[in-house]
Structure formats: C-alpha cells, structure tokens
Design a protein around this motif. Structure first.
Motif, mmCIF file in Angstrom:
data_model
loop_
_atom_site.group_PDB
_atom_site.id
_atom_site.type_symbol
_atom_site.label_atom_id
_atom_site.label_comp_id
_atom_site.label_asym_id
_atom_site.label_seq_id
_atom_site.Cartn_x
_atom_site.Cartn_y
_atom_site.Cartn_z
ATOM 1 N N TYR A 36 0.836 -1.201 0.000
ATOM 2 C CA TYR A 36 0.000 0.000 0.000
ATOM 3 C C TYR A 36 0.873 1.254 0.000
ATOM 4 C CZ TYR A 36 -3.812 -3.091 1.544
ATOM 5 O OH TYR A 36 -4.746 -4.084 1.640
ATOM 6 N N ASP A 40 1.873 6.024 -1.829
ATOM 7 C CA ASP A 40 2.431 7.279 -1.307
ATOM 8 C C ASP A 40 3.810 7.553 -1.891
ATOM 9 O OD1 ASP A 40 0.372 8.130 0.428
ATOM 10 O OD2 ASP A 40 0.921 6.539 1.832
ATOM 11 N N MET A 93 -5.623 -0.673 -7.358
ATOM 12 C CA MET A 93 -6.198 0.223 -6.356
ATOM 13 C C MET A 93 -5.809 1.667 -6.668
ATOM 14 S SD MET A 93 -5.785 0.314 -2.227
ATOM 15 C CE MET A 93 -6.957 -0.969 -1.869
ATOM 16 N N SER A 96 -7.885 2.991 -9.505
ATOM 17 C CA SER A 96 -9.249 3.367 -9.079
ATOM 18 C C SER A 96 -9.255 4.718 -8.377
ATOM 19 C CB SER A 96 -9.828 2.348 -8.097
ATOM 20 O OG SER A 96 -9.879 1.094 -8.675
ATOM 21 N N LEU A 97 -8.182 5.002 -7.645
ATOM 22 C CA LEU A 97 -8.131 6.234 -6.866
ATOM 23 C C LEU A 97 -7.551 7.400 -7.666
ATOM 24 C CD1 LEU A 97 -6.727 4.755 -3.526
ATOM 25 C CD2 LEU A 97 -9.109 5.294 -4.045
ATOM 26 N N ARG A 99 -4.476 7.575 -8.629
ATOM 27 C CA ARG A 99 -3.170 7.869 -8.033
ATOM 28 C C ARG A 99 -2.036 7.065 -8.658
ATOM 29 N NH1 ARG A 99 -3.419 8.358 -1.621
ATOM 30 N NH2 ARG A 99 -1.240 8.890 -2.010
ATOM 31 N N LEU B 109 -5.543 -0.848 8.637
ATOM 32 C CA LEU B 109 -5.484 -1.944 7.670
ATOM 33 C C LEU B 109 -6.699 -2.859 7.826
ATOM 34 C CD1 LEU B 109 -3.829 -3.748 5.609
ATOM 35 C CD2 LEU B 109 -2.898 -4.898 7.614
ATOM 36 N N PHE B 113 -9.459 -2.396 4.962
ATOM 37 C CA PHE B 113 -9.039 -3.279 3.875
ATOM 38 C C PHE B 113 -9.387 -4.740 4.104
ATOM 39 C CE2 PHE B 113 -5.462 -0.098 2.716
ATOM 40 C CZ PHE B 113 -6.394 0.695 2.084
ATOM 41 N N ALA B 125 -10.527 -5.061 -0.959
ATOM 42 C CA ALA B 125 -10.476 -3.603 -0.835
ATOM 43 C C ALA B 125 -10.241 -2.946 -2.186
ATOM 44 C CB ALA B 125 -9.358 -3.207 0.137
ATOM 45 N N ILE B 126 -9.636 -3.688 -3.114
ATOM 46 C CA ILE B 126 -9.382 -3.121 -4.445
ATOM 47 C C ILE B 126 -10.716 -2.872 -5.141
ATOM 48 C CG2 ILE B 126 -8.309 -3.548 -6.703
ATOM 49 C CD1 ILE B 126 -6.833 -5.370 -3.879
ATOM 50 N N ALA B 129 -12.399 0.126 -3.721
ATOM 51 C CA ALA B 129 -11.796 1.435 -3.999
ATOM 52 C C ALA B 129 -12.542 2.211 -5.082
ATOM 53 C CB ALA B 129 -10.329 1.265 -4.393
ATOM 54 N N THR B 130 -13.144 1.499 -6.033
ATOM 55 C CA THR B 130 -13.870 2.172 -7.112
ATOM 56 C C THR B 130 -15.092 2.905 -6.579
ATOM 57 O OG1 THR B 130 -13.205 0.285 -8.441
ATOM 58 C CG2 THR B 130 -14.793 1.785 -9.429
ATOM 59 N N PRO B 133 -13.827 5.594 -2.971
ATOM 60 C CA PRO B 133 -12.448 6.098 -3.054
ATOM 61 C C PRO B 133 -12.039 6.940 -1.851
ATOM 62 C CG PRO B 133 -13.887 7.237 -4.619
ATOM 63 C CD PRO B 133 -14.674 6.089 -4.069
ATOM 64 N N VAL B 136 -11.050 4.723 1.066
ATOM 65 C CA VAL B 136 -9.767 4.059 0.839
ATOM 66 C C VAL B 136 -8.619 5.061 0.955
ATOM 67 C CG1 VAL B 136 -8.398 2.770 -0.859
ATOM 68 C CG2 VAL B 136 -10.796 2.193 -0.508
ATOM 69 N N GLN B 137 -8.836 6.288 0.468
ATOM 70 C CA GLN B 137 -7.809 7.337 0.639
ATOM 71 C C GLN B 137 -7.569 7.609 2.129
ATOM 72 O OE1 GLN B 137 -6.077 8.541 -1.826
ATOM 73 N NE2 GLN B 137 -7.314 9.214 -3.562
ATOM 74 N N LEU B 140 -5.444 4.829 3.542
ATOM 75 C CA LEU B 140 -4.028 4.936 3.164
ATOM 76 C C LEU B 140 -3.334 6.018 3.987
ATOM 77 C CD1 LEU B 140 -4.330 4.577 -0.728
ATOM 78 C CD2 LEU B 140 -3.320 2.915 0.852
ATOM 79 N N LYS B 143 -2.880 4.826 7.643
ATOM 80 C CA LYS B 143 -1.775 3.868 7.718
ATOM 81 C C LYS B 143 -0.436 4.596 7.652
ATOM 82 C CE LYS B 143 -1.590 0.246 5.022
ATOM 83 N NZ LYS B 143 -0.794 -0.628 5.898
#
Lengths: 138, 431
Positions: A36, A40, A93, A96-97, A99, B109, B113, B125-126, B129-130, B133, B136-137, B140, B143
């Motif tokens: 993940y 970043d 992922m 989708s974001l 990024r 996590l 996720f 989680a993938i 994400a659609t 979003p 999920v952001q 991230l 984390k």
C-alpha cells in the motif's frame, strides 16, 4: 524513479531490491514489505519503473516487462504476499483512486530459489546486473 | 431426514497468513468444526535459546510484520522484569507512543481493507476502492500516519531497529515529535468520522457471553503494561499467566490452543475485551465517539469489533497527541539493564490482543527458555465457539451466504496466523 520491491532475506525474492541498490545515476528506492505504501511513494512522480520478483513458471532469470499505465498487469506473474496485497492489486487500487504515476512500467524477474538467507541464484543475479545497467543508462 | 452438508474454505482471504475453515452440518446440528492454521511452524522459541537477553526484542520482532512493536515491547518488558527494572517518565511515554503508531496502522489496515469489504459485499479492498475512493484514501493516509510515528521513534516502520531492552538507542527531539501533530490531529478527526461510518454498517444479530481478558492499568487505557484482568474476576500480574491459562496442541492446527485452566473454556482477547474491560479509561474524545456510535460500555457482538477498532484508532491518535504534548526528551535514551539469573514475564496489548512472553535468563544474560503466547492462538478456541454458536438457526442460508458470514466472523478477530504458528515437540539436544 525506480522502485525495487521484495524481501531481502528470501533468496531471489530480493531481485527487485538488488536492482534498485545497484543504481547510481537514477533516483531509486528499495521497498521492503507493505505494498500500500507504494501509492504514497510514487505520489506526484511522472514516470515510475517498478521491479519485482515474478513466478510465472518461466525459467529463472527471465525478464518480464509490462506497461501498466493504462491496462492492468496480467494475473499470476508477480509475487503475492500473505501479509498484504500484491503489486498487481496495488496498481489497480491506485488506478481506481486516480493515483497512478503518468507512466508505470513494471519489470518482473523470474525467481527460483526462495530459501531464507540464500544469495541470489546465478541466473537471477545475471538478469539483475543487466537490468540495472540498462536502467542506469536510460 | 437431513443430509450432511459440508462447507470448506481451503484458504481464507483477508487474514494475515495461511488458514482454513471446515464445517460439517446435519440439519441444524454442527457435527464438526475446525478453524485450521496450516502455515508451517516457525520455531522461534527454540532458536531464542542460547541467545542473549538483549537480542530478544529484535528476534521476536521478526515474528510479525504487522505488529513488531508488540513483540518488542513484550520482550523488553520481560527482560526488564527479570532484571527488576521499570521504565519511568519520558522513556515509558515513548514506549507507549510508538505502540500507538502500531495500533493506528494495524487497525486502519483491518477496518478498511480486511473487514469493511465483508460488510459492503466486496471480495477485496481493491474492488471497494472504485465505489468508496474517499474511504480508501482515508485508510491509506491513516496507515501512513501510523507508519510515520513508528519510523520517527523506531527508525523504520517494519521491524523497527531503535528499540532496546531498557529503552531506545536514540530518543526523538521535541521538534521531531511536534512535526507529527498536524497529521495526528487530522487522523483523530478521520477516526471519529470512521467510527460514525462503520457504526452504520449492518451487523448480524449475534451476541456471546465471552470471558474477556485484557491488560488493565489504574490510570490509562492499557497498551504496553498492566495487570491481566477478566470480566469473571480474574486479576493477576503477568507472571501468573501460566497458573490461569494453558495451551494444548490439536491435530488440525499448527498453533497451540489456549484455554482457561480452571474451567477449560475459551476466552477472548483483543479490542472488544480491552474496550469492555477498560471503557472508563478511554480518552474523552474516543469515549464520546464510542457513545455516539451507540456502542455502550461493552461490546459482545464480534461483528461490531470493527466499530471498536475505529474507536481505538481515535484513542491511539488522541493518546499520541497527549504524549507528544507533554514530552520532555529524557536525559539518557535508555536505562542500563544488567542481566541476572531470573525468569522474566512481559505482557502487552498487540492490536489483536494480549501478547505474553516469558523468558528464563542465566547470570550471563543467555536465554535458557522462551515462551511466547500470541493473541491469535489465545483466540482460536473462541473463534471456534463463535462459529459453533452462529450456525444453529442459520442453516437455512445457502452455502455461499453462510460461508461468507462465517468467514466474516473469523475475520472479526483480525487473526494473525503467521504470529500464531507454533510447534510443540521440538527438542534439539547437543553434547
């Protein structure tokens, strides 16, 4: 930017890290563990080259190349993890974001020996050296 | 006449490590049920023997890439206990602070996720994400903030290298910690919002009368030290763990099953146990978030543990901000810990629950015996009891739905299978 991914203590799984470690002229990063975190790491980058171990069944040292900029990576080639998601999933992922970096090229180096503590096997080391040389002069 | 029906999941998704589930039913009756841990044994306790007391934190950190701080803390606690040393002041605060980072990272996590996809109907989680979003952001970024805290104090976020018996190799400056404040303030708000969000998910109607076991401290929500207490009146120091709990080997699991010695029954460790035993010691904002989420002062529905984890993220952020606010850099990064011939015990609250270590050390500081009890092996029996209690009355569900809900029940424990794998009968004798 070149990002090498892998586990430094599991033989050929260190292939991606070793490529990144050998680079002198281009910006590089060795990413151990979490996938993940890649999202970043490449934040704001225009072009990223990712190097990881691959296990597709091809012979050791085989080099795979994929352009993931606008299509998903193929399944069943890159290594997976029981602790986190793999590179293939991370890329999707990020897509989708919104990024993903502008351009993302992924190299997979086919591995054979994943024995804890083992050095790179000869065919993998040869590919690692060759790829590092090419990327450093790109 | 009922036909026997089998539900088998050979490889559980969204758990850390390799595990499986097997269920055999006849009508509403559960004939056989196993939560299996088949990841290979890892022999950590065996190869700690003969190593220095000083190496235990770094060796045991390698047991888990998700909760290394828990292993390092329990190991340090045990070695300091053996030497009669207790950390105070800034060093104690830092040990608690780095643990907050691990809770934030690990819980984010799991909440977003590993567990949320179950409630929202996604395979991963993938896929989530659609459609989500922003969530999920948030995950991230949470984390990342947890990782930053671990990196500033531990040198790196996975298997940190700056923790040692007696404290740290280097302590951070006030400025280094202050730089984390804006992100932690954002994280606290994000955790409150997350608590609200997950409290609105739909939860199966299921409660169990658990024996909750967790650390307790008189003045704080226990993370890195405390007495071991339960809601059935247990109240013991860590060194009495072995008098009240026992482990046994079962054929279908490479992890030892732990149970209460006196009753022979399962018990439950982890966020729900901590929350239910220590609700009144939560920091004010986290406590408010829990009340607003409709949790009450205890939680006995394992599916709702996702809400408790979100509350604990808020707590860990709030506590980290408090610790940073009051931080004075210690005059020395560690206190000397001289080895002596003794047995030391250490316990702490890993994100998944109580983690107990016990070491026998000789006068030279060499480890002659090591015993590590991770939270997932303590919860195995409770997981099986949950599944056994959940199935009756729900056997009318189609196989795929029942399987989904049972997997979700297992995932509510955030099982860390890699931590739990163990092997009982290994003896190496050398002349």
């Amino acid at each position: 930017m070149v990002i090498g991914v892998g586990n430094p203590t599991r033989g050929d799984d260190a292939a991606g890290l070793e490529v990144a470690r050998r680079l002198r002229k281009v910006e590089s990063h060795q990413q151990v563990g979490g996938s993940y975190e890649l999202i970043d790491l490449w934040d704001g980058a225009d072009e990223v080259i990712l190097v990881d171990a691959a296990r597709s069944g091809a012979s050791a040292g085989t080099l795979h190349r994929f352009d993931a900029s606008d299509r998903p990576l193929p399944g069943g080639v890159l290594a997976t993890s029981t602790h986190s998601i793999g590179i293939t999933e991370t890329v999707e992922m990020a897509r989708s974001l919104g990024r993903l970096p502008g351009r993302l090229v992924v190299y997979g180096i086919e591995v054979s020996d994943l024995t804890p503590g083992a050095p790179l096997s000869a065919p993998v080391e040869s590919t690692v050296n060759r790829l590092a040389e090419v990327l450093d002069h790109a | 006449m009922s036909v026997d029906r089998e539900i088998a999941v050979d490889y559980l998704a969204r758990v850390e490590g390799e595990g499986a589930m097997y269920l055999k039913l006849r009508g509403d009756e559960v004939l056989d049920l196993k939560f299996k841990i088949f990841e290979p044994p890892r022999f950590f306790e065996a190869f700690l023997r003969g190593r220095s007391y000083f190496e235990a934190p770094d060796i045991t950190a390698r047991i888990c890439g998700i909760c290394p701080i828990a292993y390092q803390t329990s190991a340090c606690n045990a070695m300091e206990d053996a030497a009669g040393v207790h950390l105070t002041g800034g060093l104690r605060d830092l040990r608690r602070l780095i643990y907050c980072g691990e809770w934030i990272e690990s819980h984010a996590l799991h909440v977003f996720f590993l567990h949320a996809p179950d409630f929202l109907g996604y395979e991963s989680a993938i896929a989530m994400a659609t459609d989500f979003p922003d969530r999920v952001q948030t995950a991230l970024r949470l984390k990342k903030i947890g990782n930053q805290l671990m990196t500033v104090l531990g040198g790196r976020e996975i298997h940190p290298i700056n923790i040692r018996v007696g404290g740290f190799y280097r302590t951070p400056t006030r400025e280094e910690l202050k730089a984390l404040v804006p992100d932690l303030e954002w994280a606290l708000e994000a955790a409150i919002d997350t608590t609200k969000w997950v409290s609105g998910l739909s939860f199966p109607d299921f409660e169990r009368d658990y024996e909750f076991v967790a650390l307790q401290h008189p003045d704080e929500y226990a993370i890195h030290q405390g007495r071991i207490v339960s809601n059935r009146g247990l109240d013991i120091p860590a060194e009495e763990w072995g008098e009240h709990f026992e482990e046994s080997h079962v054929a279908w699991s490479n992890a030892l099953h732990a149970r209460r010695r006196d009753t022979g029954r399962s018990y439950h460790v982890g966020p729900m146990a901590r929350y239910s035993l220590n609700f009144d010691r939560l920091t004010p904002v986290a406590q408010r978030a829990a009340i607003d989420a409709g949790l009450g002062d205890s939680c006995t529905n394992p599916f709702r543990s996702i809400v408790v984890r979100a509350v604990e993220i808020a707590f860990a952020c709030e506590e980290a901000l408090r610790l940073i606010g009051g931080y004075e850099r210690p005059t020395s990064p560690f206190v000397e810990v001289e080895p002596r011939d003794a047995v030391g015990h250490g316990a702490s609250e890993a994100p998944r629950g109580l983690l107990y270590h016990r070491y026998a050390v000789d006068g030279e500081g060499l480890i002659s015996e090591a015993h590590i009890v991770p939270p997932t092996s303590q919860n195995q029996l409770s997981i099986e009891d949950d599944l056994r209690a959940y199935v009756p009355g729900r056997t009318g569900l189609p196989d795929d739905r029942l399987q989904w809900e049972l997997e979700q029940a297992i995932r509510s424990y955030d099982p860390c299978i890699s931590c739990a794998t163990h092997f009982l009968d290994l003896t190496v004798e050398r002349e």
